[in-house]
Design an enzyme around this catalytic site. Structure first.
Site, PDB file in Angstrom:
ATOM      1  N   ASP A 225       1.004  -1.192   0.080  1.00 46.13           N
ATOM      2  CA  ASP A 225       0.017  -0.063  -0.014  1.00 46.13           C
ATOM      3  C   ASP A 225       0.913   1.344  -0.034  1.00 46.13           C
ATOM      4  OD1 ASP A 225      -2.286   1.376  -0.041  1.00 46.13           O
ATOM      5  OD2 ASP A 225      -2.501   1.639   2.105  1.00 46.13           O
ATOM      6  N   ASP A 242       3.013   2.176   8.047  1.00 50.07           N
ATOM      7  CA  ASP A 242       1.863   1.165   7.742  1.00 50.07           C
ATOM      8  C   ASP A 242       2.260  -0.042   6.874  1.00 50.07           C
ATOM      9  OD1 ASP A 242       0.223   2.931   8.922  1.00 50.07           O
ATOM     10  OD2 ASP A 242      -0.270   3.947   7.325  1.00 50.07           O
TER      11      ASP A 242
END
Length: 311
Positions: A225, A242
């Site tokens: 991502d 993340d």
């Protein structure tokens, strides 16, 4: 003879009931753990419950402010215990399952083992756990959540030790991760998406981003991502964040398309600064180069490295 009476279904609790129950529990959890930040009513109990292990371990003193809210997790600026050698730390706290809006993570989980709370893979012959996952019971949902969180923490550990530009992982609990904080006491580091780079910075930070992409590939990881929204900027440096959806380079059938998407997003961002990179060619080159490295090659490298350290 079978009982013909209809079975009574267990009534589902409303969102309001769940919030009320969480708020009622907050008073008991606050004992001995007082924080400066004033959480919202729905937020209080799960925040204190999630961060209490870090307080008990003596690595966290206070929660100062929320610096990022999200559908999946929120991040808080916290005061570290002096024993850590740090003044500030960041706590990423996952939302309660009742209120969480997780993305469809099936595409990322392919090829990944289930990780337990200690970060070790679950045994494949643990039939109770595997049945719970398949049937999506409450226990199965907790197992999946633990594995999702532990992939982020263990990936941070490996990449930080390898010299990647990622936050320093400090501690992990059932529902939260404590890590190095990027920013100062007034402001958390913004993302690249929120930042305007200088003409001198852009080429250097593009090269640094690709260095991190390649370092992940060396360890068999794809971020999954990666974009300007998941890269922090502070004082001329970047930090990738993340990682729960980190993808296996060698065991995920979608790995090539996931890598290509990450590379395209990065190239699209830096293109605004005049950096002319062909994302398709770059992704194809990275794929060809790193898919030649097998897990056995990595294991041999680790063993060789350990042997060198011992001597």
């Amino acid at each position: 003879m079978e009982d013909a009476r209809p079975r009574r279904r267990k009534a589902r609790k409303s969102r309001q009931q769940i919030v009320a129950e969480l708020a009622e529990e907050a008073a008991g959890l606050e004992a001995g753990f007082h924080i400066t930040y004033r959480p919202a009513r729905y937020e209080a109990t799960w925040l204190l419950e999630s961060l209490r292990p870090f307080y008990d371990q003596g690595v966290l003193r206070d929660v100062l402010a929320q610096i990022k809210g999200g559908k999946e997790a929120s991040v808080y600026r916290c005061q570290a215990d002096p024993s850590t050698g740090l003044e500030l730390v960041a706590a990423k706290v996952y939302r309660p399952r009742q209120f969480r809006n997780l993305r469809n993570d099936k595409i990322y989980r392919e090829g990944r083992q289930i990780l337990k709370a200690d970060g070790r893979p679950a045994k494949k012959n643990d039939h109770r756990m595997m049945r719970a996952l398949q049937k999506k019971t409450d226990f199965g949902a907790q197992v999946a959540h633990t594995s999702w969180l532990m992939y982020e923490y263990t990936t941070l550990e490996q990449l930080y030790q390898a010299g990647a530009s990622v936050p320093r992982p400090l501690a992990v609990a059932e529902n939260a991760i404590l890590m190095g904080y990027i920013g100062d006491e007034r402001r958390a580091a913004p993302t690249l998406h929120e930042t305007v780079l200088t003409a001198d910075e852009a080429p250097r930070l593009f090269a640094e981003t690709l260095r991190n992409v390649e370092l992940m590939l060396e360890y068999g990881f794809i971020h999954g991502d990666l974009s300007a929204y998941n890269i922090l900027y502070w004082e001329g440096q970047i930090t990738l964040i993340d990682f729960p959806q980190v993808t296996s380079l060698h065991a995920n059938s979608n790995a090539r398309s996931i890598l290509r998407r990450d590379v395209e997003r990065i190239c699209d961002y830096f293109a605004r600064y005049g950096l002319d990179a062909n994302p398709q060619e770059l992704a194809a080159s990275l794929w060809q180069r790193y898919t030649r490295i097998t897990p056995n090659d990595l294991l041999a490298d680790y063993s060789r490295h350990e042997a060198e350290e011992e001597t």
